[in-house]
Design a protein around this motif. Structure first.
Motif, PDB file in Angstrom:
ATOM      1  N   ARG A 136      -0.769   8.118  -0.927  1.00  8.79           N
ATOM      2  CA  ARG A 136       0.580   7.561  -0.992  1.00  8.79           C
ATOM      3  C   ARG A 136       0.483   6.091  -0.549  1.00  8.79           C
ATOM      4  O   ARG A 136      -0.419   5.711   0.177  1.00  8.79           O
ATOM      5  N   SER A 137       1.424   5.291  -0.973  1.00  5.82           N
ATOM      6  CA  SER A 137       1.365   3.867  -0.646  1.00  5.82           C
ATOM      7  C   SER A 137       1.353   3.626   0.859  1.00  5.82           C
ATOM      8  O   SER A 137       0.718   2.687   1.340  1.00  5.82           O
ATOM      9  N   ASP A 138       2.015   4.472   1.648  1.00  5.03           N
ATOM     10  CA  ASP A 138       2.018   4.291   3.103  1.00  5.03           C
ATOM     11  C   ASP A 138       0.729   4.774   3.763  1.00  5.03           C
ATOM     12  O   ASP A 138       0.505   4.540   4.935  1.00  5.03           O
ATOM     13  N   GLU A 139      -0.163   5.453   3.014  1.00  2.00           N
ATOM     14  CA  GLU A 139      -1.413   5.966   3.563  1.00  2.00           C
ATOM     15  C   GLU A 139      -2.608   5.078   3.256  1.00  2.00           C
ATOM     16  O   GLU A 139      -3.691   5.261   3.814  1.00  2.00           O
ATOM     17  N   THR A 172      -5.633   3.783   5.646  1.00  7.71           N
ATOM     18  CA  THR A 172      -5.702   4.582   6.882  1.00  7.71           C
ATOM     19  C   THR A 172      -6.699   5.697   6.689  1.00  7.71           C
ATOM     20  O   THR A 172      -6.967   6.134   5.579  1.00  7.71           O
TER      21      THR A 172
END
Length: 115
Positions: A107-110, A113
């Motif tokens: 996902r773009s927020d991952e 990370t």
């Protein structure tokens, strides 16, 4: 219900449509290198195997299964016993496979990370 005694063999191609079948020595309290289970894997299932002798493992797909049931009067089903003393034997042929999450996108927020 007697557990099924499963033996796993990795199919390794050697050319001209022939294969080696390497036995996987699965850790077991029975000390026989076999999986004793009431729920053996089906053809097409993915299963993680760890060979306790070679100290290696991975994810494998079950390609084929071969059953062997005890015959009355045999060592595993003595005369006068109402049922076998050992569950059916099952040989399973497997080959290396990718995990079920092989095509998972981040996902773009991952991005960037680590889990």
């Amino acid at each position: 219900m007697m557990p099924v005694v499963c033996s796993f063999y990795i199919r390794v191609p050697v050319g001209d449509g022939q294969f080696y079948y390497d036995h996987v020595n699965v850790g077991s309290p029975h000390g026989d290198g076999k999986l004793h289970t009431p729920n053996p894997p089906q053809a097409g299932d993915l299963i993680h195997l760890w060979d306790t002798v070679r100290q290696q493992g991975g994810t494998y797909e079950v390609l084929a299964r071969k059953w062997l049931h005890s015959s009355y009067g045999s060592f595993n089903w003595p005369v006068l016993e109402l049922q076998p003393t050992v569950g059916p034997l099952l040989d399973l042929i497997v080959e290396p496979a990718e995990d079920v999450f092989r095509d998972q996108a981040l996902r773009s927020d991952e991005e960037g990370t680590t889990p």
